[in-house]
Design an enzyme around this catalytic site. Structure first.
Site, mmCIF file in Angstrom:
data_model
loop_
_atom_site.group_PDB
_atom_site.id
_atom_site.type_symbol
_atom_site.label_atom_id
_atom_site.label_comp_id
_atom_site.label_asym_id
_atom_site.label_seq_id
_atom_site.Cartn_x
_atom_site.Cartn_y
_atom_site.Cartn_z
ATOM 1 N N LYS A 32 2.652 73.523 38.123
ATOM 2 C CA LYS A 32 3.657 72.547 38.560
ATOM 3 C C LYS A 32 4.484 73.060 39.750
ATOM 4 O O LYS A 32 4.458 74.259 40.068
ATOM 5 C CB LYS A 32 4.576 72.232 37.375
ATOM 6 C CG LYS A 32 3.873 71.484 36.236
ATOM 7 C CD LYS A 32 4.904 71.057 35.188
ATOM 8 C CE LYS A 32 4.260 70.291 34.054
ATOM 9 N NZ LYS A 32 5.270 69.800 33.089
ATOM 10 N N TYR A 62 1.311 60.183 34.046
ATOM 11 C CA TYR A 62 2.130 60.373 32.837
ATOM 12 C C TYR A 62 2.407 59.052 32.107
ATOM 13 O O TYR A 62 3.387 58.959 31.366
ATOM 14 C CB TYR A 62 3.458 61.035 33.213
ATOM 15 C CG TYR A 62 3.418 62.555 33.335
ATOM 16 C CD1 TYR A 62 2.870 63.352 32.333
ATOM 17 C CD2 TYR A 62 3.976 63.197 34.441
ATOM 18 C CE1 TYR A 62 2.861 64.740 32.432
ATOM 19 C CE2 TYR A 62 3.985 64.592 34.543
ATOM 20 C CZ TYR A 62 3.421 65.351 33.531
ATOM 21 O OH TYR A 62 3.430 66.721 33.616
ATOM 22 N N ASN A 118 8.577 73.598 33.465
ATOM 23 C CA ASN A 118 7.905 74.484 32.507
ATOM 24 C C ASN A 118 6.582 75.027 33.051
ATOM 25 O O ASN A 118 5.710 75.449 32.305
ATOM 26 C CB ASN A 118 7.734 73.792 31.149
ATOM 27 C CG ASN A 118 6.888 72.542 31.217
ATOM 28 O OD1 ASN A 118 6.467 72.120 32.291
ATOM 29 N ND2 ASN A 118 6.619 71.945 30.068
ATOM 30 N N HIS A 152 1.060 72.283 33.111
ATOM 31 C CA HIS A 152 0.678 71.168 32.244
ATOM 32 C C HIS A 152 -0.736 71.429 31.765
ATOM 33 O O HIS A 152 -1.555 71.969 32.512
ATOM 34 C CB HIS A 152 0.717 69.838 33.020
ATOM 35 C CG HIS A 152 0.022 68.721 32.284
ATOM 36 N ND1 HIS A 152 0.648 67.976 31.318
ATOM 37 C CD2 HIS A 152 -1.266 68.282 32.334
ATOM 38 C CE1 HIS A 152 -0.218 67.101 30.825
ATOM 39 N NE2 HIS A 152 -1.385 67.270 31.424
ATOM 40 N N GLU A 207 -7.824 62.838 32.327
ATOM 41 C CA GLU A 207 -7.006 63.566 33.310
ATOM 42 C C GLU A 207 -7.881 64.225 34.380
ATOM 43 O O GLU A 207 -7.507 64.270 35.555
ATOM 44 C CB GLU A 207 -6.144 64.618 32.603
ATOM 45 C CG GLU A 207 -5.034 63.993 31.749
ATOM 46 C CD GLU A 207 -4.072 65.002 31.130
ATOM 47 O OE1 GLU A 207 -3.115 64.568 30.479
ATOM 48 O OE2 GLU A 207 -4.273 66.222 31.302
HETATM 49 P P1 CMP Z 1 3.834 68.337 30.120
HETATM 50 O O1 CMP Z 1 2.948 69.152 29.257
HETATM 51 O O2 CMP Z 1 3.523 68.257 31.560
HETATM 52 O O3 CMP Z 1 3.890 66.832 29.535
HETATM 53 C C1 CMP Z 1 4.992 65.985 29.731
HETATM 54 C C2 CMP Z 1 6.193 66.706 30.273
HETATM 55 O O4 CMP Z 1 7.439 66.045 30.072
HETATM 56 C C3 CMP Z 1 6.367 68.030 29.561
HETATM 57 O O5 CMP Z 1 5.342 68.910 29.959
HETATM 58 C C4 CMP Z 1 7.781 68.420 29.966
HETATM 59 O O6 CMP Z 1 7.830 69.150 31.173
HETATM 60 C C5 CMP Z 1 8.456 67.054 30.215
HETATM 61 N N1 CMP Z 1 9.548 66.782 29.303
HETATM 62 C C6 CMP Z 1 10.836 66.587 29.659
HETATM 63 N N2 CMP Z 1 11.603 66.333 28.591
HETATM 64 C C7 CMP Z 1 10.778 66.364 27.511
HETATM 65 C C8 CMP Z 1 10.986 66.180 26.102
HETATM 66 N N3 CMP Z 1 12.193 65.931 25.587
HETATM 67 N N4 CMP Z 1 9.909 66.286 25.294
HETATM 68 C C9 CMP Z 1 8.670 66.547 25.801
HETATM 69 N N5 CMP Z 1 8.425 66.715 27.134
HETATM 70 C C10 CMP Z 1 9.467 66.635 27.969
#
Ligand code: CMP
Length: 136
Positions: free
Chosen positions: A12, A52, A115, A118, A129
């Site tokens: 990311k 998403y 984070n 993904h 995806e």
């Molecule tokens: P990712 O695995 O990319 O999938 C969806 C993303 O939403 C997740 O990582 C997080 O970076 C983001 N996100 C932000 N807030 C939340 C939340 N409360 N719960 C889950 N995902 C979240």
């Protein structure tokens, strides 16, 4: 049952910005993943919204799509036995503060949004995806 599987991984914007791509790729390779395809791109917010879409009803959807389209990302197709689950374990919990020691998100993640990586959450999602980014 073990099976050779492919999964989609995204490094990311927060990690690309910190030039962590090679370090993170090395972690995948060290853990037995083959990187079959990769490309560095920046996507439009509208594309992030499509990617998403499963989260469209969530309160964090707008910020999430803003964020994924805010800078360059590295998208990869990873292959290994049970790649989907293996990648999820290697990434660690969504929120880096809950992630286990030794996971990518524990090591590099800044926040639940930033984070660092993904990964597809199921075999079916992995297929769609991968098609999303690599169907030509
Ligand atoms: P990712 O695995 O990319 O999938 C969806 C993303 O939403 C997740 O990582 C997080 O970076 C983001 N996100 C932000 N807030 C939340 C939340 N409360 N719960 C889950 N995902 C979240």
């Amino acid at each position: 049952m073990s099976k050779i599987e492919q999964t989609l991984s995204i490094i990311k914007p927060d990690a690309v910005e910190r030039s962590l791509e090679n370090e993170i790729k090395e972690i995948f390779v060290t853990n037995g993943f083959s990187i079959l395809k990769e490309k560095k791109i920046q996507i439009e917010k509208s594309e992030a919204e499509k990617f998403y879409k499963v989260h469209e009803t969530k309160p964090f959807y707008n910020d999430l799509c803003e964020y994924l389209s805010s800078g360059p990302i590295l998208v990869m197709v990873l292959e290994k036995e049970n790649a989907v689950l293996g990648n999820r374990k290697l990434m660690g919990a969504t929120n880096p503060k809950d992630a286990e020691e030794g996971t990518i998100r524990k090591k590099y993640g800044i926040s639940i949004d930033k984070n660092s990586v993904h990964g597809s959450d199921s075999s079916d999602n992995a297929k769609s995806e991968i098609d999303f980014f690599f169907e030509d």
